[in-house]
Design an enzyme around this catalytic site. Structure first.
Site, PDB file in Angstrom:
ATOM      1  N   HIS A 155      14.784  44.251  17.338  1.00  0.00           N
ATOM      2  CA  HIS A 155      14.097  43.933  16.211  1.00  0.00           C
ATOM      3  C   HIS A 155      15.088  43.515  15.262  1.00  0.00           C
ATOM      4  O   HIS A 155      15.124  42.564  14.260  1.00  0.00           O
ATOM      5  CB  HIS A 155      13.037  45.136  15.514  1.00  0.00           C
ATOM      6  CG  HIS A 155      11.493  45.063  15.112  1.00  0.00           C
ATOM      7  ND1 HIS A 155      10.873  45.411  15.212  1.00  0.00           N
ATOM      8  CD2 HIS A 155      11.677  43.336  14.130  1.00  0.00           C
ATOM      9  CE1 HIS A 155      10.160  44.809  13.631  1.00  0.00           C
ATOM     10  NE2 HIS A 155      10.798  43.572  13.107  1.00  0.00           N
ATOM     11  N   ASN A 190      -4.232  27.788   7.908  1.00  0.00           N
ATOM     12  CA  ASN A 190      -2.612  27.648   8.449  1.00  0.00           C
ATOM     13  C   ASN A 190      -2.204  26.962  10.168  1.00  0.00           C
ATOM     14  O   ASN A 190      -1.251  26.109  10.841  1.00  0.00           O
ATOM     15  CB  ASN A 190      -2.104  29.126   8.660  1.00  0.00           C
ATOM     16  CG  ASN A 190      -2.778  29.238   6.706  1.00  0.00           C
ATOM     17  OD1 ASN A 190      -1.911  29.055   6.010  1.00  0.00           O
ATOM     18  ND2 ASN A 190      -2.032  30.814   7.416  1.00  0.00           N
ATOM     19  N   ASP A 223       2.376  36.851  18.158  1.00  0.00           N
ATOM     20  CA  ASP A 223       4.120  37.909  18.135  1.00  0.00           C
ATOM     21  C   ASP A 223       3.651  39.535  16.981  1.00  0.00           C
ATOM     22  O   ASP A 223       3.125  39.589  15.739  1.00  0.00           O
ATOM     23  CB  ASP A 223       4.809  37.015  16.597  1.00  0.00           C
ATOM     24  CG  ASP A 223       6.652  37.838  16.867  1.00  0.00           C
ATOM     25  OD1 ASP A 223       7.103  37.459  17.113  1.00  0.00           O
ATOM     26  OD2 ASP A 223       6.477  38.766  15.544  1.00  0.00           O
ATOM     27  N   LYS A 225       8.655  43.799  20.010  1.00  0.00           N
ATOM     28  CA  LYS A 225      10.205  44.273  19.874  1.00  0.00           C
ATOM     29  C   LYS A 225      10.144  45.593  19.694  1.00  0.00           C
ATOM     30  O   LYS A 225       9.589  46.240  19.556  1.00  0.00           O
ATOM     31  CB  LYS A 225      10.278  43.672  18.483  1.00  0.00           C
ATOM     32  CG  LYS A 225       8.979  41.961  17.879  1.00  0.00           C
ATOM     33  CD  LYS A 225       9.468  41.800  16.542  1.00  0.00           C
ATOM     34  CE  LYS A 225       9.536  40.695  15.781  1.00  0.00           C
ATOM     35  NZ  LYS A 225       8.030  40.992  15.875  1.00  0.00           N
ATOM     36  N   TYR A 263       4.590  47.632  14.099  1.00  0.00           N
ATOM     37  CA  TYR A 263       3.845  47.525  13.415  1.00  0.00           C
ATOM     38  C   TYR A 263       2.517  48.610  13.707  1.00  0.00           C
ATOM     39  O   TYR A 263       1.616  48.695  13.653  1.00  0.00           O
ATOM     40  CB  TYR A 263       3.238  45.971  14.041  1.00  0.00           C
ATOM     41  CG  TYR A 263       4.208  45.053  13.507  1.00  0.00           C
ATOM     42  CD1 TYR A 263       5.547  45.189  12.780  1.00  0.00           C
ATOM     43  CD2 TYR A 263       4.325  43.608  14.007  1.00  0.00           C
ATOM     44  CE1 TYR A 263       6.664  44.144  12.672  1.00  0.00           C
ATOM     45  CE2 TYR A 263       5.147  42.381  13.943  1.00  0.00           C
ATOM     46  CZ  TYR A 263       6.082  42.906  12.995  1.00  0.00           C
ATOM     47  OH  TYR A 263       7.274  41.983  12.840  1.00  0.00           O
ATOM     48  N   SER A 280      -2.528  35.544   8.799  1.00  0.00           N
ATOM     49  CA  SER A 280      -3.427  36.297   7.769  1.00  0.00           C
ATOM     50  C   SER A 280      -4.555  37.172   8.332  1.00  0.00           C
ATOM     51  O   SER A 280      -4.327  37.540   9.774  1.00  0.00           O
ATOM     52  CB  SER A 280      -4.190  34.512   6.643  1.00  0.00           C
ATOM     53  OG  SER A 280      -5.365  35.270   5.992  1.00  0.00           O
ATOM     54  N   ARG A 312      -7.364  31.250   6.048  1.00  0.00           N
ATOM     55  CA  ARG A 312      -7.360  30.846   6.267  1.00  0.00           C
ATOM     56  C   ARG A 312      -5.737  30.640   7.793  1.00  0.00           C
ATOM     57  O   ARG A 312      -5.045  29.761   7.787  1.00  0.00           O
ATOM     58  CB  ARG A 312      -6.078  32.359   5.041  1.00  0.00           C
ATOM     59  CG  ARG A 312      -6.305  31.894   3.879  1.00  0.00           C
ATOM     60  CD  ARG A 312      -5.936  33.456   3.253  1.00  0.00           C
ATOM     61  NE  ARG A 312      -5.872  32.939   1.686  1.00  0.00           N
ATOM     62  CZ  ARG A 312      -5.684  34.016   0.185  1.00  0.00           C
ATOM     63  NH1 ARG A 312      -5.051  35.440   1.696  1.00  0.00           N
ATOM     64  NH2 ARG A 312      -5.643  33.319  -0.595  1.00  0.00           N
ATOM     65  N   LEU A 327       6.305  31.635   4.727  1.00  0.00           N
ATOM     66  CA  LEU A 327       5.402  31.626   4.047  1.00  0.00           C
ATOM     67  C   LEU A 327       5.742  32.352   2.931  1.00  0.00           C
ATOM     68  O   LEU A 327       5.463  32.613   1.730  1.00  0.00           O
ATOM     69  CB  LEU A 327       3.684  32.026   3.477  1.00  0.00           C
ATOM     70  CG  LEU A 327       2.713  31.171   4.370  1.00  0.00           C
ATOM     71  CD1 LEU A 327       1.970  31.535   4.976  1.00  0.00           C
ATOM     72  CD2 LEU A 327       2.774  29.648   4.681  1.00  0.00           C
TER      73      LEU A 327
HETATM   74  P1  NAD Z   1       3.762  35.647   6.017  1.00  0.00           P
HETATM   75  O1  NAD Z   1       5.656  34.353   4.924  1.00  0.00           O
HETATM   76  O2  NAD Z   1       2.952  34.778   6.456  1.00  0.00           O
HETATM   77  O3  NAD Z   1       2.202  35.777   4.164  1.00  0.00           O
HETATM   78  C1  NAD Z   1       1.583  36.229   5.004  1.00  0.00           C
HETATM   79  C2  NAD Z   1       0.763  36.590   2.865  1.00  0.00           C
HETATM   80  O4  NAD Z   1       0.405  35.320   2.801  1.00  0.00           O
HETATM   81  C3  NAD Z   1      -0.744  36.791   3.594  1.00  0.00           C
HETATM   82  O5  NAD Z   1      -0.456  38.468   3.651  1.00  0.00           O
HETATM   83  C4  NAD Z   1      -1.655  35.817   2.407  1.00  0.00           C
HETATM   84  O6  NAD Z   1      -1.186  36.932   2.060  1.00  0.00           O
HETATM   85  C5  NAD Z   1      -0.447  34.688   2.544  1.00  0.00           C
HETATM   86  N1  NAD Z   1      -1.029  33.641   3.097  1.00  0.00           N
HETATM   87  C6  NAD Z   1      -1.482  33.785   4.444  1.00  0.00           C
HETATM   88  N2  NAD Z   1      -1.598  32.315   4.620  1.00  0.00           N
HETATM   89  C7  NAD Z   1      -2.609  31.668   3.373  1.00  0.00           C
HETATM   90  C8  NAD Z   1      -2.963  30.806   3.154  1.00  0.00           C
HETATM   91  N3  NAD Z   1      -3.870  29.678   4.037  1.00  0.00           N
HETATM   92  N4  NAD Z   1      -3.089  30.972   1.602  1.00  0.00           N
HETATM   93  C9  NAD Z   1      -3.243  31.560   0.894  1.00  0.00           C
HETATM   94  N5  NAD Z   1      -2.310  33.326   0.734  1.00  0.00           N
HETATM   95  C10 NAD Z   1      -2.075  33.246   2.712  1.00  0.00           C
HETATM   96  O7  NAD Z   1       4.675  36.648   6.293  1.00  0.00           O
HETATM   97  P2  NAD Z   1       4.653  38.248   6.930  1.00  0.00           P
HETATM   98  O8  NAD Z   1       3.602  38.576   7.862  1.00  0.00           O
HETATM   99  O9  NAD Z   1       5.616  38.590   6.428  1.00  0.00           O
HETATM  100  O10 NAD Z   1       5.079  37.323   8.323  1.00  0.00           O
HETATM  101  C11 NAD Z   1       4.546  36.228   9.280  1.00  0.00           C
HETATM  102  C12 NAD Z   1       4.991  37.027  10.680  1.00  0.00           C
HETATM  103  O11 NAD Z   1       7.024  36.660  10.492  1.00  0.00           O
HETATM  104  C13 NAD Z   1       4.350  38.819  10.571  1.00  0.00           C
HETATM  105  O12 NAD Z   1       3.002  38.806  11.043  1.00  0.00           O
HETATM  106  C14 NAD Z   1       5.557  39.017  12.203  1.00  0.00           C
HETATM  107  O13 NAD Z   1       5.223  38.872  13.303  1.00  0.00           O
HETATM  108  C15 NAD Z   1       7.021  38.480  10.969  1.00  0.00           C
HETATM  109  N6  NAD Z   1       7.067  39.407  10.671  1.00  0.00           N
HETATM  110  C16 NAD Z   1       8.188  39.695  11.829  1.00  0.00           C
HETATM  111  C17 NAD Z   1       9.640  40.446  10.936  1.00  0.00           C
HETATM  112  C18 NAD Z   1      11.283  40.980  11.482  1.00  0.00           C
HETATM  113  O14 NAD Z   1      11.806  41.900  11.016  1.00  0.00           O
HETATM  114  N7  NAD Z   1      11.620  40.173  12.502  1.00  0.00           N
HETATM  115  C19 NAD Z   1       9.700  41.290   9.237  1.00  0.00           C
HETATM  116  C20 NAD Z   1       8.538  40.263   8.868  1.00  0.00           C
HETATM  117  C21 NAD Z   1       7.172  39.983   9.197  1.00  0.00           C
END
Ligand code: NAD
Length: 284
Positions: A115, A247, A52, A82, A57, A238, A243, A197
Site C-alpha cells: 500500500h 463514471n 480495488d 493491498k 479500508y 462513488s 454516478r 477525480l
Molecule cells: P475519487 O477521485 O475517485 O473521488 C471520489 C469522490 O468524487 C466521491 O466520493 C464523490 O464525492 C465524487 N464523485 C465521484 N463520481 C462523481 C460524479 N460522477 N459526479 C460527482 N461527484 C462524483 O477519490 P478516491 O475514492 O479517493 O479514489 C478512488 C479510489 O482510489 C479509492 O476508492 C481507492 O480504491 C483508491 N485509493 C487508493 C489510495 C492508495 O493509497 N493506494 C488512496 C486513495 C484512494
C-alpha cells in the site's frame, strides 16, 4: 435502477507479467463495510469488472460477498487488495495475505499491492519477496506497489530483480506525476491513478467544466477520459448509483488533442493525500 452492462467496452492493459487488467475499475476507499456489498453489486451490474480494495479500508468482506453473489465467472473479474503498512515484512505479509483472502472469501487474488513504501521502515523488499512466493504458489496473479517514488522503485528492482507490474499513485489533472509516469513507462510499470477525480474536488474546476460543456459530457467523464487517453488505469469511486453509471459511460466519446492540452496547465503538483516519502501510519 437497471443498467445495460457494457463490460466488454472497457479497454485492457497488458501488464509486464502478461496478465491483463481492465483500464477502468471501481474503488471502494471509505465505503463502509455495511454498504460496500450493495455498492459493488451496483458497479458489477453497470459493467465494472475490476474492484480495488485494501485491508485498511475494512471492507474486504463486503467486496467478497458482492463478487461471490454476482454470478459473474471469477475469470472475468479482476480483484485488487493491498497490504497495510503494519503488516510489512516477510512472515507478516504471508499472514496478512491469508487474512485478506479469508475476509474476501476468495482463493485467488488478481493483484496484490504494497500500500505504501514507508521507506524509513526499510521492509518493502522483504514484503515484496513474500508476495513473489505467494505468486509462485499460484495464489496471486500479479504483484505490484502503490505510492512508490522513483527511488523506491529502483531500490525494489535492484534488490529483487523483479519489476512490479503496477504502481498505484495519486494522479489527477492537478497532480499529473509526469516524471514518475515517464520512469514507469520506461520500465513497463503500469500507472494506476488513485483519487482520479481529486476526490471530487476537481469537478467544479472552470477549465474542466469548460471542456465538459464543449463535449456535452460531465466533468467526471472528462477527467476519466483524460486518464484513459493517456494509458492510465483509473479507479473512480462513488456510492451513488447514477454516478457509478456515469463514471462508466465514457467509451462513446473522446477528448480532442486540444481539449487534452487545455487540461495540462492545471498540473500544479498539488497533492490531496499524504506524502509517500514520510507517510507511515500503522508503523508510528
Ligand atoms: P475519487 O477521485 O475517485 O473521488 C471520489 C469522490 O468524487 C466521491 O466520493 C464523490 O464525492 C465524487 N464523485 C465521484 N463520481 C462523481 C460524479 N460522477 N459526479 C460527482 N461527484 C462524483 O477519490 P478516491 O475514492 O479517493 O479514489 C478512488 C479510489 O482510489 C479509492 O476508492 C481507492 O480504491 C483508491 N485509493 C487508493 C489510495 C492508495 O493509497 N493506494 C488512496 C486513495 C484512494
Amino acid at each position: 435502477m437497471t443498467f445495460r452492462s457494457q463490460a466488454s467496452s472497457v479497454p485492457t492493459i497488458v501488464l509486464n507479467d502478461g496478465n491483463v487488467i481492465p483500464q477502468l475499475g471501481f474503488g471502494v476507499f471509505q465505503v463502509p463495510e455495511d454498504q460496500v456489498a450493495g455498492v459493488v453489486s451496483t458497479a458489477l451490474e453497470v459493467g465494472y469488472r475490476s474492484i480495488d480494495t485494501a485491508s485498511i479500508y475494512g471492507n474486504e468482506k463486503g467486496v467478497g460477498e458482492a463478487v461471490r453473489s454476482s454470478g459473474i465467472p471469477r475469470d472475468d473479474l479482476f480483484i485488487t487488495t493491498k497490504l497495510w503498512n503494519a503488516d510489512q515484512g516477510y512472515d507478516s505479509t504471508l499472514r496478512a495475505f491469508d487474512a485478506s483472502m479469508e475476509r474476501l472469501g476468495l482463493d485467488y487474488l488478481d493483484l496484490y499491492l504494497i500500500h505504501w513504501p514507508v521507506p524509513s521502515a526499510n521492509k518493502f523488499v522483504d514484503t515484496f519477496r513474500a508476495m513473489q512466493a505467494l505468486q509462485a504458489d499460484g495464489r496471486i496473479g500479479s504483484i505490484g506497489v502503490s505510492n512508490f517514488r522513483v527511488i523506491d522503485l529502483e531500490t525494489l528492482i535492484d534488490a529483487t530483480g523483479v519489476t512490479p507490474t503496477v504502481n498505484q499513485i495519486e494522479l489527477h489533472p492537478t497532480l499529473a506525476q509526469r516524471e514518475l509516469r515517464q520512469y514507469q513507462d520506461n520500465h513497463a510499470i503500469a500507472t494506476e491513478a488513485w483519487s482520479p477525480l481529486g476526490q471530487g474536488k476537481l469537478l467544479d474546476n472552470p477549465t474542466i467544466v469548460g471542456v465538459a460543456q464543449q463535449t456535452g459530457r460531465t466533468p467526471a467523464q472528462v477527467i476519466i477520459r483524460w486518464h484513459l487517453q493517456q494509458g492510465i488505469i483509473v479507479i473512480p469511486k462513488s456510492v451513488t448509483p447514477s454516478r457509478i453509471a456515469e463514471n462508466f459511460d465514457v467509451f462513446d466519446f473522446e477528448l480532442t488533442p486540444a481539449q487534452m492540452e487545455a487540461l495540462s496547465p492545471l498540473d500544479k503538483g498539488d497533492r490531496i493525500g499524504p506524502d509517500p516519502s514520510v507517510f507511515k501510519a500503522g508503523l508510528d
